[in-house]
Design a protein around this motif. Structure first.
Motif, PDB file in Angstrom:
ATOM      1  N   ASN A 166       0.814  -1.219   0.000  1.00 39.48           N
ATOM      2  CA  ASN A 166       0.000   0.000   0.000  1.00 39.48           C
ATOM      3  C   ASN A 166       0.846   1.266   0.000  1.00 39.48           C
ATOM      4  OD1 ASN A 166      -2.966  -0.881   0.359  1.00 39.48           O
ATOM      5  ND2 ASN A 166      -1.921  -2.082   1.928  1.00 39.48           N
ATOM      6  N   ILE A 167       2.154   1.117   0.190  1.00 40.42           N
ATOM      7  CA  ILE A 167       3.016   2.300   0.219  1.00 40.42           C
ATOM      8  C   ILE A 167       2.989   3.043  -1.113  1.00 40.42           C
ATOM      9  CG2 ILE A 167       5.117   1.127  -0.563  1.00 40.42           C
ATOM     10  CD1 ILE A 167       6.670   2.810   1.486  1.00 40.42           C
ATOM     11  N   PHE A 168       2.668   2.326  -2.191  1.00 37.45           N
ATOM     12  CA  PHE A 168       2.618   2.982  -3.498  1.00 37.45           C
ATOM     13  C   PHE A 168       1.528   4.040  -3.554  1.00 37.45           C
ATOM     14  CE2 PHE A 168       4.601  -1.149  -4.389  1.00 37.45           C
ATOM     15  CZ  PHE A 168       5.756  -0.725  -5.025  1.00 37.45           C
ATOM     16  N   PRO A 183      -5.083  -3.837 -17.244  1.00 39.72           N
ATOM     17  CA  PRO A 183      -4.497  -5.045 -16.630  1.00 39.72           C
ATOM     18  C   PRO A 183      -4.550  -5.018 -15.107  1.00 39.72           C
ATOM     19  CG  PRO A 183      -3.072  -4.204 -18.366  1.00 39.72           C
ATOM     20  CD  PRO A 183      -4.108  -3.151 -18.115  1.00 39.72           C
ATOM     21  N   SER A 184      -4.432  -3.816 -14.528  1.00 39.51           N
ATOM     22  CA  SER A 184      -4.498  -3.714 -13.067  1.00 39.51           C
ATOM     23  C   SER A 184      -5.882  -4.111 -12.561  1.00 39.51           C
ATOM     24  CB  SER A 184      -4.165  -2.285 -12.619  1.00 39.51           C
ATOM     25  OG  SER A 184      -2.864  -1.917 -13.014  1.00 39.51           O
ATOM     26  N   LEU A 185      -6.936  -3.717 -13.294  1.00 36.74           N
ATOM     27  CA  LEU A 185      -8.295  -4.113 -12.906  1.00 36.74           C
ATOM     28  C   LEU A 185      -8.459  -5.632 -12.963  1.00 36.74           C
ATOM     29  CD1 LEU A 185     -10.468  -1.400 -14.701  1.00 36.74           C
ATOM     30  CD2 LEU A 185     -10.225  -1.724 -12.235  1.00 36.74           C
ATOM     31  N   PRO A 234      -3.161 -12.470  -2.013  1.00 34.07           N
ATOM     32  CA  PRO A 234      -2.251 -11.443  -1.482  1.00 34.07           C
ATOM     33  C   PRO A 234      -1.239 -10.956  -2.518  1.00 34.07           C
ATOM     34  CG  PRO A 234      -2.501 -13.219   0.091  1.00 34.07           C
ATOM     35  CD  PRO A 234      -3.129 -13.690  -1.179  1.00 34.07           C
ATOM     36  N   VAL A 235      -0.708 -11.875  -3.313  1.00 32.92           N
ATOM     37  CA  VAL A 235       0.292 -11.498  -4.305  1.00 32.92           C
ATOM     38  C   VAL A 235      -0.355 -10.703  -5.438  1.00 32.92           C
ATOM     39  CG1 VAL A 235       1.991 -12.348  -5.953  1.00 32.92           C
ATOM     40  CG2 VAL A 235       1.702 -13.496  -3.745  1.00 32.92           C
ATOM     41  N   ILE A 236      -1.451 -11.238  -5.973  1.00 32.14           N
ATOM     42  CA  ILE A 236      -2.118 -10.575  -7.091  1.00 32.14           C
ATOM     43  C   ILE A 236      -2.663  -9.216  -6.673  1.00 32.14           C
ATOM     44  CG2 ILE A 236      -3.996 -10.752  -8.763  1.00 32.14           C
ATOM     45  CD1 ILE A 236      -1.720 -12.665  -9.265  1.00 32.14           C
ATOM     46  N   HIS A 237      -3.222  -9.131  -5.477  1.00 28.37           N
ATOM     47  CA  HIS A 237      -3.790  -7.864  -5.019  1.00 28.37           C
ATOM     48  C   HIS A 237      -2.688  -6.839  -4.740  1.00 28.37           C
ATOM     49  CE1 HIS A 237      -7.494  -5.831  -3.845  1.00 28.37           C
ATOM     50  NE2 HIS A 237      -6.793  -5.225  -2.893  1.00 28.37           N
ATOM     51  N   MET A 278       0.071  -1.688  -6.814  1.00 32.92           N
ATOM     52  CA  MET A 278       1.119  -1.041  -7.608  1.00 32.92           C
ATOM     53  C   MET A 278       0.530  -0.418  -8.884  1.00 32.92           C
ATOM     54  SD  MET A 278       4.043  -3.986  -7.237  1.00 32.92           S
ATOM     55  CE  MET A 278       5.097  -3.192  -8.439  1.00 32.92           C
ATOM     56  N   GLY A 279      -0.272  -1.208  -9.586  1.00 38.52           N
ATOM     57  CA  GLY A 279      -0.820  -0.720 -10.857  1.00 38.52           C
ATOM     58  C   GLY A 279      -1.768   0.447 -10.697  1.00 38.52           C
TER      59      GLY A 279
END
Length: 282
Positions: free
Chosen positions: A128-130, A224-226, A237-240, A245-246
């Motif tokens: 979430n830092i992004f 792609p982020s959606l 967790p990885v995909i989310h 980031m996206g």
């Protein structure tokens, strides 16, 4: 006999006329005190009618003002409408005494198993830092030009501070929501899921209002982020994290789209003014 009867009737008619005349004079000669109650009653009725009319006119003006105010609020702040989603858990708690549940076609994903996987849990939450980096950049708190020594970056994204503020808010809500999702109460986490969706959708609509239709470059990042949102299961967790980031990258790209549109608008306006000035001189 007939003459006597006719004379009596004539005398009786004269008597009745005299009595009616006297009655009329008596009415006209009555004192103002006897007529005053009638005048007072009539004035009271007129006052009641006038006050009722004034109250109705006032209520009509209030109704029109409320309607115009609501119309103006919707016209100017329609992008806030997704925040109404937050009313769903409030309604469930107040009127049903239960926690709100997400619909089956968009089911809530519990992450209690991350308690036994601290490394993955920390990585997931830190992604979430992004949002915070993007929000600070949009507020011009991070100067990329100084860091990269390139002049291709714009420093005018803070023209609309709410772009950065909503991005920061999305990051804060996301951290709280995912922390409860992984480490806290599952019912509280599902309630926060509504808040997270409301803030995210509101942010997207505000970006659309201020920055317009996203460019192809922004869509290439955003679409792609959606897609990352539609991957439940153990890889969530990885995909989310990739979604974090996206989507944060989309906020910067979309804001820069708005900057480019403003530059083109300003340059076209200046060219039109110059052309008008040349025509006037000629």
């Amino acid at each position: 006999m007939t003459r006597t009867r006719a004379r009596q009737e004539k005398i009786f008619k004269r008597f009745m006329v005299t009595q009616s005349t006297l009655s009329s004079f008596q009415f006209l000669n009555q004192s103002p005190k006897s007529i005053q109650p009638l005048r007072t009653m009539k004035q009271t009725q007129m006052q009641i009618v006038s006050q009722t009319k004034n109250v109705l006119q006032f209520l009509w003006k209030v109704l029109l003002a409320s309607f115009r105010g609501a119309s103006l609020a919707i016209k100017e702040s329609w992008w806030c409408l997704p925040m109404l989603v937050i009313a769903i858990p409030i309604y469930s708690a107040v009127f049903h005494g239960t926690y709100a549940k997400m619909p089956n076609w968009w089911a809530f994903e519990g992450l209690g198993y991350l308690k036994d996987m601290p490394g993955l849990c920390v990585t997931f939450l830190v992604s979430n830092i992004f949002y915070f980096l993007s929000g600070l950049y949009l507020l011009d708190c991070i100067n990329i030009e100084k860091l990269t020594k390139k002049q291709q970056w714009s420093s005018h994204t803070s023209r609309y501070p709410l772009l950065g503020a909503l991005t920061l808010t999305s990051g804060i809500i996301s951290v709280i929501y995912h922390t409860c999702q992984a480490l806290g109460n599952i019912n509280v986490a599902e309630t926060l899921c509504f808040v997270d969706h409301g803030v995210a959708l509101t942010s997207g609509l505000y970006f659309f209002r201020k920055c317009g239709v996203p460019s192809i470059k922004t869509l290439a990042i955003g679409v792609p982020s959606l897609a990352f949102l539609a991957f439940p299961g153990d890889m969530y967790p990885v995909i989310h994290s990739l979604w974090h980031m996206g989507s944060s990258g989309v906020t910067i790209s979309w804001a820069l789209d708005g900057v480019d549109k403003r530059k083109k608008y300003i340059s076209s306006t200046l060219r039109q003014r110059k052309s008008k000035g040349v025509c006037e001189i000629q």
